[in-house]
Motif scaffolding. Structure first.
Motif, PDB file in Angstrom:
ATOM      1  N   SER A  28       0.818  -1.212   0.000  1.00 28.76           N
ATOM      2  CA  SER A  28       0.000   0.000   0.000  1.00 28.76           C
ATOM      3  C   SER A  28       0.861   1.276   0.000  1.00 28.76           C
ATOM      4  O   SER A  28       0.346   2.383  -0.160  1.00 28.76           O
ATOM      5  CB  SER A  28      -0.930   0.008   1.215  1.00 28.76           C
ATOM      6  N   ASP A  31       3.012   4.387  -4.682  1.00 28.03           N
ATOM      7  CA  ASP A  31       2.205   5.532  -5.084  1.00 28.03           C
ATOM      8  C   ASP A  31       2.537   6.021  -6.493  1.00 28.03           C
ATOM      9  O   ASP A  31       2.051   7.063  -6.926  1.00 28.03           O
ATOM     10  CB  ASP A  31       2.334   6.682  -4.081  1.00 28.03           C
ATOM     11  N   TYR A  32       3.376   5.288  -7.182  1.00 30.05           N
ATOM     12  CA  TYR A  32       3.695   5.669  -8.555  1.00 30.05           C
ATOM     13  C   TYR A  32       3.890   4.389  -9.341  1.00 30.05           C
ATOM     14  O   TYR A  32       4.600   3.482  -8.887  1.00 30.05           O
ATOM     15  CB  TYR A  32       4.959   6.527  -8.593  1.00 30.05           C
ATOM     16  N   PHE A  33       3.265   4.329 -10.503  1.00 28.70           N
ATOM     17  CA  PHE A  33       3.230   3.078 -11.271  1.00 28.70           C
ATOM     18  C   PHE A  33       3.629   3.359 -12.709  1.00 28.70           C
ATOM     19  O   PHE A  33       3.296   4.402 -13.274  1.00 28.70           O
ATOM     20  CB  PHE A  33       1.824   2.472 -11.219  1.00 28.70           C
ATOM     21  N   SER A  51       0.403   8.440 -11.379  1.00 29.53           N
ATOM     22  CA  SER A  51       0.554   8.703  -9.958  1.00 29.53           C
ATOM     23  C   SER A  51      -0.705   8.245  -9.242  1.00 29.53           C
ATOM     24  O   SER A  51      -1.790   8.197  -9.827  1.00 29.53           O
ATOM     25  CB  SER A  51       0.753  10.200  -9.739  1.00 29.53           C
ATOM     26  N   SER A  52      -0.565   7.936  -7.960  1.00 26.96           N
ATOM     27  CA  SER A  52      -1.718   7.441  -7.206  1.00 26.96           C
ATOM     28  C   SER A  52      -2.783   8.507  -6.981  1.00 26.96           C
ATOM     29  O   SER A  52      -3.880   8.195  -6.526  1.00 26.96           O
ATOM     30  CB  SER A  52      -1.267   6.869  -5.859  1.00 26.96           C
ATOM     31  N   ASP A  55      -6.584   8.389 -11.483  1.00 31.09           N
ATOM     32  CA  ASP A  55      -7.064   7.043 -11.769  1.00 31.09           C
ATOM     33  C   ASP A  55      -6.954   6.685 -13.249  1.00 31.09           C
ATOM     34  O   ASP A  55      -7.264   5.564 -13.644  1.00 31.09           O
ATOM     35  CB  ASP A  55      -8.508   6.846 -11.274  1.00 31.09           C
ATOM     36  N   LEU A  66      -5.844   3.084 -12.900  1.00 31.79           N
ATOM     37  CA  LEU A  66      -5.429   2.671 -11.562  1.00 31.79           C
ATOM     38  C   LEU A  66      -6.649   2.583 -10.660  1.00 31.79           C
ATOM     39  O   LEU A  66      -7.417   3.550 -10.550  1.00 31.79           O
ATOM     40  CB  LEU A  66      -4.425   3.672 -10.986  1.00 31.79           C
ATOM     41  N   LYS A  68      -7.067   2.069  -6.908  1.00 28.21           N
ATOM     42  CA  LYS A  68      -6.293   1.976  -5.661  1.00 28.21           C
ATOM     43  C   LYS A  68      -6.956   1.060  -4.654  1.00 28.21           C
ATOM     44  O   LYS A  68      -6.286   0.329  -3.922  1.00 28.21           O
ATOM     45  CB  LYS A  68      -6.099   3.367  -5.063  1.00 28.21           C
ATOM     46  N   LYS A  71      -6.077  -2.249  -5.560  1.00 24.66           N
ATOM     47  CA  LYS A  71      -4.639  -2.393  -5.794  1.00 24.66           C
ATOM     48  C   LYS A  71      -4.402  -3.061  -7.148  1.00 24.66           C
ATOM     49  O   LYS A  71      -3.695  -4.080  -7.268  1.00 24.66           O
ATOM     50  CB  LYS A  71      -3.974  -3.188  -4.672  1.00 24.66           C
ATOM     51  N   LEU A  73      -3.878  -2.210 -11.489  1.00 24.01           N
ATOM     52  CA  LEU A  73      -3.762  -1.295 -12.611  1.00 24.01           C
ATOM     53  C   LEU A  73      -3.782  -2.086 -13.911  1.00 24.01           C
ATOM     54  O   LEU A  73      -3.510  -3.297 -13.925  1.00 24.01           O
ATOM     55  CB  LEU A  73      -2.513  -0.421 -12.526  1.00 24.01           C
ATOM     56  N   ALA A  92       6.299  -0.538  -9.879  1.00 31.04           N
ATOM     57  CA  ALA A  92       5.749   0.343  -8.860  1.00 31.04           C
ATOM     58  C   ALA A  92       6.869   0.909  -8.000  1.00 31.04           C
ATOM     59  O   ALA A  92       7.910   0.278  -7.822  1.00 31.04           O
ATOM     60  CB  ALA A  92       4.745  -0.413  -7.992  1.00 31.04           C
TER      61      ALA A  92
END
Lengths: 116, 113
Positions: A28, A31-33, A51-52, A55, A66, A68, A71, A73, A92
């Motif tokens: 969790s 915060d960046y994918f 970025s988290s 979306d 995304l 969240k 969890k 993407l 990630a």
């Protein structure tokens, strides 16, 4: 402990159709994918990121979504082209955590084949 | 050409030997990262250097070590090699962090026989 998982080792689609590649994560703090594409005998190349705080992020034929709470993407490629055939990795990073220093955690990759 | 240069491209060596993999980062990039990709595995983070100093360590074996030199090139040293060390080793560089993603080199394929 596989913190980033791509459960589909391979995906085959017809040219012009949509390709959907999926990725799940467990940490969790991420915060960046990012999504990377890799051709044989080459290193991975950056494709798109999110970025988290968002979306959805779109760049031409590529869109990353995304979720969240789940969890999860996904990468959508529309329309798919034969030149998109490659291995796709999701990755990630925990940027705001302040200690990742740019370390990326990668999934195992999905081989996408786009048939003419 | 991504701008990140890795040498050699291929390396075949025997168990118990020691090898050095070299990476020249993209011009202007201060961070260098090393990743290992074994068969059917994702890229596993090994170690990161920033401007000559070790910044983060991943699942790097004690038999492995790395350093970044004043000219910012980096070397990954693998010793007492085992068959399981056979893998693709990638180097990547970035200006700072991963906000725009790294730039990867084309990798060194190590085969231990």
């Amino acid at each position: 402990d596989q913190q980033v998982k791509q459960n589909s080792p391979s995906l085959s689609v017809q040219e012009g159709r949509i390709s959907i590649l999926n990725c799940d994560y467990t940490n969790s703090m991420f915060d960046y994918f990012l999504w990377y594409k890799k051709y044989p005998a080459e290193g991975p190349t950056f494709l798109i990121s999110i970025s988290s705080i968002k979306d959805k992020n779109e760049d031409g034929r590529f869109t990353v979504f995304l979720n969240k709470s789940a969890k999860h993407l996904s990468l959508h490629i529309v329309p798919s082209q034969p030149g998109d055939s490659a291995v796709y990795f999701c990755a990630a990073s925990a940027v705001r955590g302040g200690t990742s220093y740019g370390k990326l955690t990668f999934g195992q990759g999905t081989i996408l084949t786009v048939h003419p | 050409d991504s701008g990140v240069t890795q040498t050699p491209k291929h390396l075949i060596t025997a168990t118990g030997q020691r090898v050095t993999l070299r990476c020249s980062p993209r011009s202007g990039d201060l961070s260098v990262y090393w990743y290992q990709q074994s068969l059917d595995q994702g890229l596993q983070f090994l170690i990161q250097y920033y401007n000559g100093e070790e910044r983060a360590k991943g699942n790097i074996l004690e038999r492995f070590s790395a350093q970044q030199f004043p000219d910012l090139h980096s070397e990954l040293n693998l010793s007492s090699l085992e068959l399981g060390d056979s893998a693709l080793y990638f180097c990547a560089s970035s200006v700072e962090g991963a906000m725009d993603g790294y730039t990867f080199g084309s990798g060194t394929r190590l085969t231990v026989v």
